[in-house]
Design an enzyme around this catalytic site. Structure first.
Site, PDB file in Angstrom:
ATOM      1  N   ARG A 162       0.923  -1.027  -0.636  1.00  0.00           N
ATOM      2  CA  ARG A 162      -0.085   0.224   0.222  1.00  0.00           C
ATOM      3  C   ARG A 162       1.194   1.458  -0.194  1.00  0.00           C
ATOM      4  O   ARG A 162       0.762   2.060   1.002  1.00  0.00           O
ATOM      5  CB  ARG A 162      -0.242   0.301   1.073  1.00  0.00           C
ATOM      6  CG  ARG A 162      -1.589  -1.151   1.060  1.00  0.00           C
ATOM      7  CD  ARG A 162      -3.011  -1.148   0.406  1.00  0.00           C
ATOM      8  NE  ARG A 162      -3.490  -2.157   0.005  1.00  0.00           N
ATOM      9  CZ  ARG A 162      -3.078  -3.762  -0.484  1.00  0.00           C
ATOM     10  NH1 ARG A 162      -2.340  -3.533  -1.436  1.00  0.00           N
ATOM     11  NH2 ARG A 162      -3.995  -4.592  -0.320  1.00  0.00           N
ATOM     12  N   SER A 197     -10.950  -1.494   4.089  1.00  0.00           N
ATOM     13  CA  SER A 197      -9.738  -1.832   5.580  1.00  0.00           C
ATOM     14  C   SER A 197      -9.735   0.426   5.512  1.00  0.00           C
ATOM     15  O   SER A 197      -8.361   0.207   5.382  1.00  0.00           O
ATOM     16  CB  SER A 197      -9.186  -2.841   4.805  1.00  0.00           C
ATOM     17  OG  SER A 197      -9.075  -3.955   4.227  1.00  0.00           O
ATOM     18  N   GLU A 253      -4.550   3.278   6.732  1.00  0.00           N
ATOM     19  CA  GLU A 253      -4.738   2.502   5.302  1.00  0.00           C
ATOM     20  C   GLU A 253      -5.468   4.312   4.181  1.00  0.00           C
ATOM     21  O   GLU A 253      -5.377   4.924   3.043  1.00  0.00           O
ATOM     22  CB  GLU A 253      -5.104   1.518   4.948  1.00  0.00           C
ATOM     23  CG  GLU A 253      -5.286   1.741   3.422  1.00  0.00           C
ATOM     24  CD  GLU A 253      -5.306  -0.435   2.857  1.00  0.00           C
ATOM     25  OE1 GLU A 253      -5.199  -0.873   3.508  1.00  0.00           O
ATOM     26  OE2 GLU A 253      -6.149  -0.111   1.860  1.00  0.00           O
TER      27      GLU A 253
HETATM   28  C1  LIG Z   1     -15.425  -1.551  -0.181  1.00  0.00           C
HETATM   29  C2  LIG Z   1     -14.122  -1.429  -0.329  1.00  0.00           C
HETATM   30  C3  LIG Z   1     -13.017  -2.764  -1.029  1.00  0.00           C
HETATM   31  C4  LIG Z   1     -11.994  -2.251  -1.165  1.00  0.00           C
HETATM   32  N1  LIG Z   1     -10.871  -3.522  -1.003  1.00  0.00           N
HETATM   33  C5  LIG Z   1     -10.021  -2.651  -1.584  1.00  0.00           C
HETATM   34  C6  LIG Z   1      -8.785  -4.332  -1.591  1.00  0.00           C
HETATM   35  O1  LIG Z   1      -9.630  -5.440  -1.919  1.00  0.00           O
HETATM   36  N2  LIG Z   1      -7.463  -3.697  -2.344  1.00  0.00           N
HETATM   37  C7  LIG Z   1      -7.170  -2.430  -2.077  1.00  0.00           C
HETATM   38  O2  LIG Z   1      -5.509  -2.496  -2.619  1.00  0.00           O
HETATM   39  N3  LIG Z   1      -8.102  -1.880  -1.739  1.00  0.00           N
HETATM   40  C8  LIG Z   1      -9.320  -1.800  -1.356  1.00  0.00           C
HETATM   41  N4  LIG Z   1     -10.319  -0.697  -0.907  1.00  0.00           N
HETATM   42  C9  LIG Z   1      -9.715   0.820  -0.683  1.00  0.00           C
HETATM   43  C10 LIG Z   1      -9.354   1.360  -2.588  1.00  0.00           C
HETATM   44  O3  LIG Z   1     -10.280   1.824  -3.250  1.00  0.00           O
HETATM   45  C11 LIG Z   1      -8.430   1.129  -2.813  1.00  0.00           C
HETATM   46  O4  LIG Z   1      -6.649   1.878  -2.345  1.00  0.00           O
HETATM   47  C12 LIG Z   1      -7.992   2.130  -4.328  1.00  0.00           C
HETATM   48  O5  LIG Z   1      -7.025   2.206  -5.461  1.00  0.00           O
HETATM   49  C13 LIG Z   1      -8.322   3.334  -4.147  1.00  0.00           C
HETATM   50  O6  LIG Z   1      -8.519   3.848  -6.265  1.00  0.00           O
HETATM   51  P1  LIG Z   1      -8.891   5.885  -5.780  1.00  0.00           P
HETATM   52  O7  LIG Z   1      -9.079   6.135  -6.763  1.00  0.00           O
HETATM   53  O8  LIG Z   1     -11.042   5.598  -4.828  1.00  0.00           O
HETATM   54  O9  LIG Z   1      -8.333   6.531  -4.924  1.00  0.00           O
HETATM   55  P2  LIG Z   1      -9.368   7.724  -3.939  1.00  0.00           P
HETATM   56  O10 LIG Z   1      -9.467   7.369  -2.874  1.00  0.00           O
HETATM   57  O11 LIG Z   1      -9.857   9.076  -4.733  1.00  0.00           O
HETATM   58  O12 LIG Z   1      -7.786   8.115  -3.523  1.00  0.00           O
HETATM   59  C14 LIG Z   1      -6.592   7.888  -2.579  1.00  0.00           C
HETATM   60  C15 LIG Z   1      -4.856   8.318  -2.730  1.00  0.00           C
HETATM   61  O13 LIG Z   1      -4.428   8.451  -4.224  1.00  0.00           O
HETATM   62  C16 LIG Z   1      -4.404   9.611  -4.549  1.00  0.00           C
HETATM   63  N5  LIG Z   1      -4.463   9.533  -5.652  1.00  0.00           N
HETATM   64  C17 LIG Z   1      -5.616   9.505  -6.460  1.00  0.00           C
HETATM   65  N6  LIG Z   1      -5.361   8.915  -7.880  1.00  0.00           N
HETATM   66  C18 LIG Z   1      -4.367   9.163  -7.894  1.00  0.00           C
HETATM   67  C19 LIG Z   1      -3.616   9.973  -9.060  1.00  0.00           C
HETATM   68  N7  LIG Z   1      -3.880   9.872 -10.432  1.00  0.00           N
HETATM   69  N8  LIG Z   1      -1.888   9.743  -9.154  1.00  0.00           N
HETATM   70  C20 LIG Z   1      -1.551  10.554  -7.933  1.00  0.00           C
HETATM   71  N9  LIG Z   1      -2.660  10.328  -6.488  1.00  0.00           N
HETATM   72  C21 LIG Z   1      -3.899   9.809  -6.634  1.00  0.00           C
HETATM   73  C22 LIG Z   1      -5.083  10.555  -3.975  1.00  0.00           C
HETATM   74  O14 LIG Z   1      -4.518  11.432  -3.622  1.00  0.00           O
HETATM   75  C23 LIG Z   1      -5.234   9.560  -2.623  1.00  0.00           C
HETATM   76  O15 LIG Z   1      -4.708  10.204  -1.622  1.00  0.00           O
HETATM   77  C24 LIG Z   1     -10.862  -0.872  -0.300  1.00  0.00           C
HETATM   78  C25 LIG Z   1     -12.603   0.194  -0.293  1.00  0.00           C
HETATM   79  C26 LIG Z   1     -13.212   0.354  -0.275  1.00  0.00           C
HETATM   80  C27 LIG Z   1     -14.662   0.923  -0.122  1.00  0.00           C
END
Ligand SMILES: Cc1cc2nc3c(=O)[nH]c(=O)nc-3n(C[C@H](O)[C@H](O)[C@H](O)COP(=O)(O)OP(=O)(O)OC[C@H]3O[C@@H](n4cnc5c(N)ncnc54)[C@H](O)[C@@H]3O)c2cc1C
Length: 330
Positions: free
Chosen positions: A205, A255, A325
């Site tokens: 992560r 998580s 996280e």
């Molecule tokens: C129900 C549920 C289940 C999940 N299961 C998992 C799982 O199995 N495994 C897992 O790893 N995660 C999981 N997650 C967490 C999440 O989906 C991941 O961390 C995902 O990768 C976040 O992506 P996002 O586009 O939503 O990022 P955001 O939540 O919008 O941003 C997260 C971080 O990334 C940065 N960011 C976003 N886009 C960019 C970009 N283009 N360039 C640079 N930085 C950027 C943001 O500034 C922030 O710091 C889960 C979440 C939920 C709600």
């Protein structure tokens, strides 16, 4: 001087919203109004918008699908630059690449040459170019239907590609690190540079993107050919496992805590007697203690109180610190 009209002229007036509620753009459904919410259609416009807010020294935050975020109730006094385009159809535009572009380059595709990929290693693989705003679920489904295997693990992660690279998202034994070849990043000085996988420093992560506040514009992946029905079956099985184990009926950011070395966060929380621990409308999930969920009109303060109580209690009982996280939008 910063002028919103300038941003409108870069990304299109229809892609700029003032006083937009962040609770509408986070899976936790928490967060007050962002002063400006900007969601460009094209990567080139996005880069120009970033350059403008940086030049004018405006606070800004890069938002993917908001699935790993906890945002302040008082909102964000700056510019949210969103890569994801929910329910939006992008018109083709000469010389511009859509934020959610997906291009497959089979072994014989001439375009692969420009990325200096090793033909020997990739002779049987299909290279896939993906824009940072594409959802992982869409990505996995599209390539799965084309018979490309290896991204099934990501199909149920509710984030964008950019967020997934930043977080090195992973599930069920797979992670972004296993499939990515490299990514085009936007640096703080406005330069764009292609980083090979090794340079991205992808760990549990974590990534160079997070460490150095870089921005993912697009990334390249490589996949082998597989059996379409097997790929689809694997995705269905993994998503069924999610439904069975995770409290998907409630808003959350997944998580809440990272897995501490040698332990499982959920188990520690459960053993600390915190299952169902609640402040207002935010609580430790009854179904999976690793998830803090919003069961109604939860607020930032309530979520913070639950998170901090969990951290303190687990530290006192087991001498293990649970690092979040989830990222804060502050
Ligand atoms: C129900 C549920 C289940 C999940 N299961 C998992 C799982 O199995 N495994 C897992 O790893 N995660 C999981 N997650 C967490 C999440 O989906 C991941 O961390 C995902 O990768 C976040 O992506 P996002 O586009 O939503 O990022 P955001 O939540 O919008 O941003 C997260 C971080 O990334 C940065 N960011 C976003 N886009 C960019 C970009 N283009 N360039 C640079 N930085 C950027 C943001 O500034 C922030 O710091 C889960 C979440 C939920 C709600």
């Amino acid at each position: 001087m910063f002028q919103i009209e300038e941003l409108c002229s870069i990304v299109g007036k229809e892609n700029v919203i003032c006083d937009e509620l962040l609770s509408k753009h986070t899976t936790f459904h928490i967060g007050g109004k962002a002063k400006y919410f900007v969601s460009p259609n094209y990567i080139e416009d996005f880069v120009e918008a970033v350059a403008y807010v940086r030049k004018e020294k405006q606070p800004y935050f890069i938002l993917g699908n908001g699935s790993n975020l906890l945002a302040y109730d008082k909102g964000y006094d700056g510019v949210i630059l969103a890569t994801h385009l929910p329910n939006r159809k992008i018109e083709a535009c000469e010389g511009k690449v859509a934020m959610d572009a997906l291009v497959m380059m089979p072994p014989k595709d001439e375009r692969r040459k420009q990325f200096a990929l090793s033909e020997e290693e990739l002779s049987k693989k299909t290279v896939v170019f993906a824009g940072s705003g594409i959802m992982l679920s869409g990505f996995a489904n599209i390539i799965g239907k084309k018979g490309l295997a290896g991204f099934e693990f990501a199909s149920g992660i509710p984030g964008t590609l950019g967020g997934a690279v930043a977080m090195n998202a992973g599930a069920y034994g797979g992670e972004i690190k296993d499939r990515i070849l490299g990514a085009m990043l936007l640096l703080p000085n406005g330069e764009r540079r292609y980083y090979q996988k090794e340079e991205l420093e992808l760990g549990y992560r974590s990534s160079l993107v997070q460490k150095e506040s870089l921005i993912v514009l697009w990334a390249l992946f490589a996949f082998e050919t597989g059996d379409i029905s097997e790929i689809e079956q694997t995705m269905q099985d993994l998503n069924a496992r999610r439904k069975e184990k995770q409290p998907l009926q409630y808003a959350s950011a997944g998580s809440t805590f990272k897995r501490p070395e040698g332990y499982f966060a959920g188990k520690l929380i459960e053993n600390a007697g915190l299952r169902g621990y609640r402040v207002g409308d935010v609580m430790v999930s009854e179904k999976h203690c690793g998830f803090v969920v919003n069961v109604g009109e939860g607020t930032y303060d309530e979520a913070r109180q639950v998170i901090e109580h969990v951290q303190k209690t687990v530290q006192e009982k087991f001498n293990v610190w649970l690092e979040t996280e989830v990222k804060m939008v502050e």
